[in-house]
Enzyme design. Structure first.
Site, PDB file in Angstrom:
ATOM      1  N   TYR A  55       0.845  -1.202   0.000  1.00 14.96           N
ATOM      2  CA  TYR A  55       0.000   0.000   0.000  1.00 14.96           C
ATOM      3  C   TYR A  55       0.878   1.248   0.000  1.00 14.96           C
ATOM      4  O   TYR A  55       0.590   2.216  -0.699  1.00 14.96           O
ATOM      5  CB  TYR A  55      -0.937   0.015   1.225  1.00 14.96           C
ATOM      6  CG  TYR A  55      -1.931   1.157   1.140  1.00 14.96           C
ATOM      7  CD1 TYR A  55      -3.169   0.977   0.528  1.00 14.96           C
ATOM      8  CD2 TYR A  55      -1.607   2.425   1.628  1.00 14.96           C
ATOM      9  CE1 TYR A  55      -4.069   2.022   0.401  1.00 14.96           C
ATOM     10  CE2 TYR A  55      -2.499   3.479   1.502  1.00 14.96           C
ATOM     11  CZ  TYR A  55      -3.731   3.277   0.894  1.00 14.96           C
ATOM     12  OH  TYR A  55      -4.613   4.312   0.760  1.00 14.96           O
TER      13      TYR A  55
ATOM     14  N   PHE B 126      -8.530  20.578 -24.821  1.00 19.17           N
ATOM     15  CA  PHE B 126      -8.840  19.157 -24.841  1.00 19.17           C
ATOM     16  C   PHE B 126     -10.025  18.944 -23.899  1.00 19.17           C
ATOM     17  O   PHE B 126     -10.156  19.625 -22.885  1.00 19.17           O
ATOM     18  CB  PHE B 126      -7.658  18.263 -24.466  1.00 19.17           C
ATOM     19  CG  PHE B 126      -8.043  16.815 -24.601  1.00 19.17           C
ATOM     20  CD1 PHE B 126      -8.227  16.250 -25.857  1.00 19.17           C
ATOM     21  CD2 PHE B 126      -8.330  16.046 -23.491  1.00 19.17           C
ATOM     22  CE1 PHE B 126      -8.678  14.944 -25.995  1.00 19.17           C
ATOM     23  CE2 PHE B 126      -8.770  14.725 -23.618  1.00 19.17           C
ATOM     24  CZ  PHE B 126      -8.946  14.179 -24.881  1.00 19.17           C
ATOM     25  N   THR B 127     -10.872  17.976 -24.225  1.00 17.76           N
ATOM     26  CA  THR B 127     -12.169  17.799 -23.536  1.00 17.76           C
ATOM     27  C   THR B 127     -12.026  17.723 -22.013  1.00 17.76           C
ATOM     28  O   THR B 127     -12.584  18.552 -21.289  1.00 17.76           O
ATOM     29  CB  THR B 127     -12.850  16.522 -24.061  1.00 17.76           C
ATOM     30  OG1 THR B 127     -11.932  15.430 -23.940  1.00 17.76           O
ATOM     31  CG2 THR B 127     -13.227  16.673 -25.528  1.00 17.76           C
TER      32      THR B 127
ATOM     33  N   ASP C 280       0.738  19.567 -21.118  1.00 17.30           N
ATOM     34  CA  ASP C 280       0.026  18.307 -21.256  1.00 17.30           C
ATOM     35  C   ASP C 280       0.991  17.439 -22.064  1.00 17.30           C
ATOM     36  O   ASP C 280       1.092  17.566 -23.288  1.00 17.30           O
ATOM     37  CB  ASP C 280      -1.307  18.498 -21.973  1.00 17.30           C
ATOM     38  CG  ASP C 280      -2.060  17.178 -22.091  1.00 17.30           C
ATOM     39  OD1 ASP C 280      -1.406  16.116 -21.999  1.00 17.30           O
ATOM     40  OD2 ASP C 280      -3.277  17.210 -22.287  1.00 17.30           O
TER      41      ASP C 280
ATOM     42  N   LYS D 164      -0.970   6.845 -23.395  1.00 16.34           N
ATOM     43  CA  LYS D 164      -0.531   7.182 -24.763  1.00 16.34           C
ATOM     44  C   LYS D 164       0.972   6.904 -24.910  1.00 16.34           C
ATOM     45  O   LYS D 164       1.382   5.752 -24.925  1.00 16.34           O
ATOM     46  CB  LYS D 164      -0.879   8.638 -25.075  1.00 16.34           C
ATOM     47  CG  LYS D 164      -2.358   8.873 -25.393  1.00 16.34           C
ATOM     48  CD  LYS D 164      -3.200   9.009 -24.175  1.00 16.34           C
ATOM     49  CE  LYS D 164      -4.552   9.612 -24.429  1.00 16.34           C
ATOM     50  NZ  LYS D 164      -5.345   9.674 -23.178  1.00 16.34           N
TER      51      LYS D 164
ATOM     52  N   ARG E 111     -14.688  14.041 -33.457  1.00 12.30           N
ATOM     53  CA  ARG E 111     -14.000  15.163 -32.808  1.00 12.30           C
ATOM     54  C   ARG E 111     -14.493  16.422 -33.504  1.00 12.30           C
ATOM     55  O   ARG E 111     -13.829  17.032 -34.306  1.00 12.30           O
ATOM     56  CB  ARG E 111     -12.475  15.040 -32.918  1.00 12.30           C
ATOM     57  CG  ARG E 111     -11.892  13.862 -32.165  1.00 12.30           C
ATOM     58  CD  ARG E 111     -11.535  14.096 -30.704  1.00 12.30           C
ATOM     59  NE  ARG E 111     -12.579  13.936 -29.740  1.00 12.30           N
ATOM     60  CZ  ARG E 111     -12.382  13.538 -28.475  1.00 12.30           C
ATOM     61  NH1 ARG E 111     -11.203  13.198 -28.040  1.00 12.30           N
ATOM     62  NH2 ARG E 111     -13.376  13.495 -27.620  1.00 12.30           N
TER      63      ARG E 111
ATOM     64  N   PHE F 105     -19.972  13.693 -25.466  1.00 14.58           N
ATOM     65  CA  PHE F 105     -19.635  12.815 -26.583  1.00 14.58           C
ATOM     66  C   PHE F 105     -19.500  11.353 -26.171  1.00 14.58           C
ATOM     67  O   PHE F 105     -19.715  10.458 -26.966  1.00 14.58           O
ATOM     68  CB  PHE F 105     -18.333  13.279 -27.258  1.00 14.58           C
ATOM     69  CG  PHE F 105     -17.180  13.397 -26.306  1.00 14.58           C
ATOM     70  CD1 PHE F 105     -17.005  14.551 -25.559  1.00 14.58           C
ATOM     71  CD2 PHE F 105     -16.278  12.356 -26.133  1.00 14.58           C
ATOM     72  CE1 PHE F 105     -15.960  14.659 -24.653  1.00 14.58           C
ATOM     73  CE2 PHE F 105     -15.228  12.455 -25.242  1.00 14.58           C
ATOM     74  CZ  PHE F 105     -15.077  13.612 -24.491  1.00 14.58           C
TER      75      PHE F 105
HETATM   76  N1  F0G Z   1      -4.783  15.161 -22.617  1.00 18.77           N
HETATM   77  C1  F0G Z   1      -4.826  14.738 -23.886  1.00 18.77           C
HETATM   78  C2  F0G Z   1      -4.130  15.528 -24.950  1.00 18.77           C
HETATM   79  C3  F0G Z   1      -5.521  13.565 -24.207  1.00 18.77           C
HETATM   80  O1  F0G Z   1      -5.552  13.160 -25.466  1.00 18.77           O
HETATM   81  C4  F0G Z   1      -6.175  12.851 -23.176  1.00 18.77           C
HETATM   82  C5  F0G Z   1      -6.947  11.658 -23.474  1.00 18.77           C
HETATM   83  C6  F0G Z   1      -6.101  13.331 -21.863  1.00 18.77           C
HETATM   84  C7  F0G Z   1      -5.380  14.494 -21.630  1.00 18.77           C
HETATM   85  C8  F0G Z   1      -6.789  12.654 -20.722  1.00 18.77           C
HETATM   86  O2  F0G Z   1      -6.140  11.509 -20.354  1.00 18.77           O
HETATM   87  O3  F0G Z   1      -7.785   9.688 -20.873  1.00 18.77           O
HETATM   88  O4  F0G Z   1      -5.806   9.302 -19.401  1.00 18.77           O
HETATM   89  O5  F0G Z   1      -7.707  10.658 -18.604  1.00 18.77           O
HETATM   90  N2  F0G Z   1      -7.302  11.357 -24.644  1.00 18.77           N
HETATM   91  C9  F0G Z   1      -7.992  10.174 -25.065  1.00 18.77           C
HETATM   92  C10 F0G Z   1      -8.293  10.271 -26.536  1.00 18.77           C
HETATM   93  C11 F0G Z   1      -9.200   9.838 -24.265  1.00 18.77           C
HETATM   94  O6  F0G Z   1      -8.939   9.352 -27.050  1.00 18.77           O
HETATM   95  O7  F0G Z   1      -7.871  11.223 -27.193  1.00 18.77           O
HETATM   96  P1  F0G Z   1      -6.907  10.220 -19.781  1.00 18.77           P
END
Ligand code: F0G
Length: 456
Positions: free
Chosen positions: A71, A123-124, A214, A257, A381, A448
């Site tokens: 832990y 980014f979303t 990021d 990624k 997108r 989305f």
């Molecule tokens: N920043 C970027 C540029 C991303 O592409 C993503 C995730 C995140 C942050 C968030 O990271 O998913 O580990 O919480 N992108 C995925 C995509 C979901 O399909 O583009 P996460």
């Protein structure tokens, strides 16, 4: 020119599922014409995302057996911390379950209501956490990023004039940090140049504003710098990455990624006060500060994956595969975002369906059509991903209305890319008969992911 090939051979294989047209018609209707709601058993080639879909190496699988599932104080945490320090150059590490966990902690640590956060395109999930903590997001990316016809080589660059204007307008003390993404996902995986990053550093330093990267696809960004900036032509990607990160105060990371694993993430910083606060918060949202929601074995696999990810041969092959698909589509005159980006091909759904209004969801429609044709899964997108303006409640209408074919790392072969290109061509040939969709269910946050549609 000689051919390139993958710098690995295949040791384990996973069978794919093929379906009939009738099965796919049923599956996409059941999924509300949203590819996020399909069962993966109904998908043939899965290009929904490059997130968490990586194939691990034999070394990473071996590392899984070295999991220290304590832990507190897991050995694997210290290995990951050391790796991030050496490869990315940041001092302090706070592990999280994935990227958005790190975004949540960074945003709640630094943002107060009324703040303004500039970024090189949204980014979303990143913008969600900034807004949820009371900030207004400002897009300061160069105009070329919003133009699918521009072939500018560094579409991820920050427009320094836009950033400076914002600083003058809202004042530096209302900007907790500048968020710089490398590469820029929503612009099509487009890179930011080293010169631009350095210039952003100089500008923000004058005003005492920190920069948080990021760094999700920052290694991919480093390859573009190596290829497109003659000054870095002979520099290894690992060195380019380290210099690039040296202009930032810290980073959020989705380990799913670049770092070649299936789950995990982290927040890193050079600022002891930010570290202190983040280390306090992580125990509330993620887990103890030495695991942050990851198993010990996951941290170990990520430490190994990070080292593999900065190898030049890996990155050349990874982006080479994306380019191979792009070159096939280019030959057939299919409209997509150029230059070809890092993690996928972004089809220009407006150019596919000029007869559809943006509120008939052209990119969502194209993703559904592609699935119907061949069981290939892509992602919207465009206007659905952009969501609604929190103040006016209206749809945000992004200039880019794209359907993303995202390539998982080390998963598919060149023959799969041929099959994908043929399917896209078939959809392009049928484009005039397509009628669009209407939204029949709209979730409140990040719509989305779970929205549902019906054909018009
Ligand atoms: N920043 C970027 C540029 C991303 O592409 C993503 C995730 C995140 C942050 C968030 O990271 O998913 O580990 O919480 N992108 C995925 C995509 C979901 O399909 O583009 P996460």
């Amino acid at each position: 020119r000689r051919s390139w090939a993958e710098p690995y051979k295949i040791k384990a294989v996973e069978p794919l599922h093929m379906t009939t047209r009738e099965q796919r018609e049923r599956a996409i209707a059941d999924a509300g014409y949203n590819t996020f709601l399909l069962h993966s058993r109904d998908v043939y080639i899965d290009l929904l995302t490059d997130s968490g879909t990586n194939a691990m190496s034999d070394r990473q699988w071996a590392a899984i057996m070295l999991g220290d599932e304590a832990y507190a104080g897991s050995e694997n945490f210290y290995h990951l911390e050391k790796t991030v320090r050496e490869v990315y150059g940041f001092k302090y590490l706070v592990p999280t379950h994935q990227g958005r966990g790190a975004e949540n902690i960074l945003s709640s640590t630094l943002i107060r209501p009324g703040h303004h956060v500039p970024g090189n395109m949204y980014f979303t999930t990143t913008r969600y956490h900034q807004e949820a903590n009371g900030a207004t997001f400002h897009d300061v990316v160069v105009d070329e990023a919003h133009d699918t016809s521009s072939d500018f080589e560094f579409k991820g660059n920050v427009d320094l004039a836009k950033l400076e204007r914002l600083i003058d307008e809202v004042r530096a003390d209302q900007i907790p940090y500048v968020c710089v993404a490398a590469t820029v996902n929503m612009a099509g995986g487009q890179p930011i140049s080293m010169d631009n990053m350095r210039a952003v550093r100089e500008l923000t330093a004058r005003h005492g504003i920190p920069i948080y990267l990021d760094a999700t696809r920052a290694v991919e960004n480093a390859l573009f710098i190596q290829e497109r900036d003659e000054h870095y032509a002979g520099t290894p990607i690992a060195e380019i990455l380290k210099e690039f990160c040296s202009y930032a105060d810290g980073a959020t990371m989705s380990g799913k990624k670049d770092p070649l694993v299936n789950i995990g993430g982290w927040l890193s910083t050079n600022d002891p006060d930010v570290y202190e606060e983040a280390r306090n918060l992580v125990v509330v949202y993620e887990g103890l500060h030495t695991y942050g929601g990851m198993a010990g074995r996951d941290m170990e696999a990520m430490a190994v994956g990070i080292r593999e990810s900065v190898r030049d041969d890996h990155m050349k092959s990874r982006i080479g595969q994306v380019r191979y698909l792009g070159m096939l589509l280019e030959e057939w005159g299919i409209p997509f975002v150029k230059p070809i980006g890092g993690h996928g091909i972004f089809l220009d759904a407006r150019a596919f369906y000029p007869h559809l209004d943006q509120e008939q969801f052209p990119a969502q429609t194209l993703a559904a059509e592609l699935y119907l044709d061949s069981g290939i899964r892509a992602m919207e997108r465009g206007i659905v991903s952009a969501g609604r303006d929190p103040v006016t409640g209206e749809h945000r209408r992004p200039k880019l209305e794209l359907t993303r074919l995202t390539i998982p790392r080390r998963v598919y072969t060149q023959a799969h890319m041929d099959v994908v290109a043929e399917a896209v061509k078939e959809c392009f040939d049928q484009r005039e008969s397509v009628k669009g969709l209407r939204m029949v269910y709209e979730p409140k946050y990040l719509r989305f992911f779970q929205a549902r549609f019906e054909p018009l």
